[in-house]
Design an enzyme around this catalytic site. Structure first.
Site, mmCIF file in Angstrom:
data_model
loop_
_atom_site.group_PDB
_atom_site.id
_atom_site.type_symbol
_atom_site.label_atom_id
_atom_site.label_comp_id
_atom_site.label_asym_id
_atom_site.label_seq_id
_atom_site.Cartn_x
_atom_site.Cartn_y
_atom_site.Cartn_z
ATOM 1 N N GLN A 65 -0.994 -3.944 10.983
ATOM 2 C CA GLN A 65 -1.344 -5.361 10.941
ATOM 3 C C GLN A 65 -2.483 -5.680 9.989
ATOM 4 O OE1 GLN A 65 1.600 -5.940 12.872
ATOM 5 N NE2 GLN A 65 0.385 -7.783 12.948
ATOM 6 N N TYR B 139 8.078 5.182 9.979
ATOM 7 C CA TYR B 139 6.726 5.525 9.545
ATOM 8 C C TYR B 139 5.853 5.921 10.734
ATOM 9 C CZ TYR B 139 1.838 4.789 8.546
ATOM 10 O OH TYR B 139 0.479 4.948 8.491
ATOM 11 N N CYS C 5 -8.734 10.924 -11.489
ATOM 12 C CA CYS C 5 -7.568 11.230 -10.663
ATOM 13 C C CYS C 5 -7.187 12.704 -10.779
ATOM 14 C CB CYS C 5 -6.380 10.370 -11.090
ATOM 15 S SG CYS C 5 -4.876 10.716 -10.159
ATOM 16 N N CYS D 62 0.785 12.474 -14.052
ATOM 17 C CA CYS D 62 1.180 11.150 -13.565
ATOM 18 C C CYS D 62 1.933 10.388 -14.653
ATOM 19 C CB CYS D 62 -0.047 10.356 -13.133
ATOM 20 S SG CYS D 62 0.344 8.671 -12.593
ATOM 21 N N ASP E 136 4.819 5.009 3.671
ATOM 22 C CA ASP E 136 4.408 3.617 3.823
ATOM 23 C C ASP E 136 4.130 3.033 2.447
ATOM 24 O OD1 ASP E 136 2.026 4.787 3.060
ATOM 25 O OD2 ASP E 136 0.835 3.898 4.672
ATOM 26 N N GLU F 80 -1.949 3.493 14.707
ATOM 27 C CA GLU F 80 -0.917 3.192 13.719
ATOM 28 C C GLU F 80 -0.335 1.790 13.919
ATOM 29 O OE1 GLU F 80 -0.271 4.779 11.076
ATOM 30 O OE2 GLU F 80 -1.521 6.524 11.540
ATOM 31 N N CYS G 29 -7.929 6.041 -12.353
ATOM 32 C CA CYS G 29 -7.180 7.024 -13.137
ATOM 33 C C CYS G 29 -8.090 8.029 -13.834
ATOM 34 C CB CYS G 29 -6.310 6.310 -14.177
ATOM 35 S SG CYS G 29 -5.034 5.255 -13.445
ATOM 36 N N LEU H 201 -4.822 -10.474 15.005
ATOM 37 C CA LEU H 201 -4.023 -9.519 14.228
ATOM 38 C C LEU H 201 -2.671 -10.096 13.825
ATOM 39 C CD1 LEU H 201 -4.709 -6.134 16.084
ATOM 40 C CD2 LEU H 201 -5.435 -6.779 13.784
#
Length: 362
Positions: A49, A127, A210, A216, A145, A44, A207, A87
């Site tokens: 990065q 997060y 989806c 949506c 996130d 994580e 889409c 990074l």
């Protein structure tokens, strides 16, 4: 699984629909085959990065070098920074090292097993704490996130600016309601992150195929490219670096950056920063001692120019490669030391410096 006709079902069905999509579409990634909090934490931090494709080799190198948190705790910081090289945000690499030492020395090598206790660790925000808590310990706490903001903003038609405190609270509350309908909090969190990363993408969301298309709001109102709402980024700061690469008899002079600035604890050359670009060496204001060194030295090649774009800074660097005679090699500015090429390979360096060395000496 399809949506029911009642619009009130959207929050109840959202998690099961995404979990089913994830089962058929997830990427095979190494950190998804473990519930080791150390490796989840490491992945994580790296993925903060960079994107998955670029982050995977870094993760594999770190795991090979430091298989356990105790191995990382015992690591030489210079070697850890060298592995992190490329990074950016090197303070996160230093936090990584400090946290590994904290877990090893203060917590007997065991990571905290709750979201709130994980938040107490250096470099671990909401997060990352949620990711570790759900993936390693099955705690029912949602990750939020950039991918999650985008998916929720589009599906639920949220027009709040995601950079505001009000929006963060709104998204956090919605995310908490949604995860309550999940069969497995770890799978659900992976599902929504993966869905945002490879399906509901920023520029070209798929889409047509989806699974949440029927509910949506962004799709139904044609606002896929307007959501989420995010304030414009701060302007990029321009910086002008003039590097002097002093060399003698196969060795090159570098110094460690110790100031609280970009690239702290990395190695670069003698540097003069100016407020504007300088077209000629004579236009750069230098100390008397450095001028004396330059008068004795020989400019080997025309200056090389390279640019590196950081998150809020653009570094425009000009490199002057200068060969020095023996009588001045012990009169270098403070902090500079002589290194042979094989020694330089082992030093952590900014990408800008590595690129220059590869181009000129590779």
């Amino acid at each position: 699984m399809n949506w029911q006709s009642d619009s009130n079902d959207i929050e109840t069905l959202f998690a099961p629909v995404l979990e089913r999509w994830y089962e058929h579409n997830k990427r095979d990634l190494p950190w998804r085959h473990t519930n080791d909090p150390y490796r989840i934490w490491l992945s994580e931090i790296i993925l903060q990065q960079t994107r998955v494709a670029q982050g995977k080799p870094y993760y594999e190198r770190f795991v090979a070098a430091y298989p356990t948190v105790a191995d990382m705790a015992r690591a030489d910081e210079r070697e850890l920074l060298r592995l992190w090289q490329g990074l950016g945000y090197y303070s996160r690499a230093r936090n990584l090292h400090q946290t590994a030492r904290y877990v090893t020395d203060k917590l007997a090598g065991k990571f905290p097993n709750t979201y709130h206790d994980l938040l107490k660790m250096k470099g671990v925000g909401t997060y990352t704490a949620a990711a570790i808590a759900s993936f390693a310990f099955a705690e029912r706490v949602p990750v939020v996130d950039g991918n999650v903001y985008r998916v929720l903003a589009r599906v639920f038609g949220i027009e709040e600016d995601i950079t505001t405190t009000t929006a963060k609270k709104l998204f956090a509350a919605l995310a908490m309601r949604l995860i309550r309908s999940a069969d497995d909090p770890a799978v659900y969190n992976q599902s929504i992150m993966e869905f945002g990363a490879i399906h509901c993408t920023p520029v070209a969301p798929d889409c047509l195929l989806c699974p949440v298309q029927q509910k949506c709001v962004a799709y139904l109102t044609g606002r896929q490219h307007k959501l989420p709402v995010k304030a414009k980024k701060a302007p990029v700061r321009e910086r002008f670096f003039n590097y002097f690469i002093f060399q003698h008899n196969g060795r090159i002079a570098l110094r460690e950056r110790t100031a609280r600035d970009i690239w702290q604890n990395l190695y670069d050359f003698y540097l003069i920063e100016t407020d504007e670009p300088k077209t000629a060496l004579r236009d750069i204001l230098l100390s008397e001692s450095v001028n004396t060194i330059l008068e004795k030295g020989t400019l080997l090649t025309p200056p090389t120019e390279l640019v590196q774009l950081l998150s809020h800074q653009r570094i425009r660097a000009k490199f002057y490669r200068i060969d020095l005679p023996v009588e001045v090699i012990n009169s270098l500015p403070t902090g500079l030391q002589w290194y042979f090429p094989e020694e330089i390979n082992d030093l952590p360096k900014p990408v800008l410096v590595t690129n220059y060395l590869d181009n000129q000496f590779g």
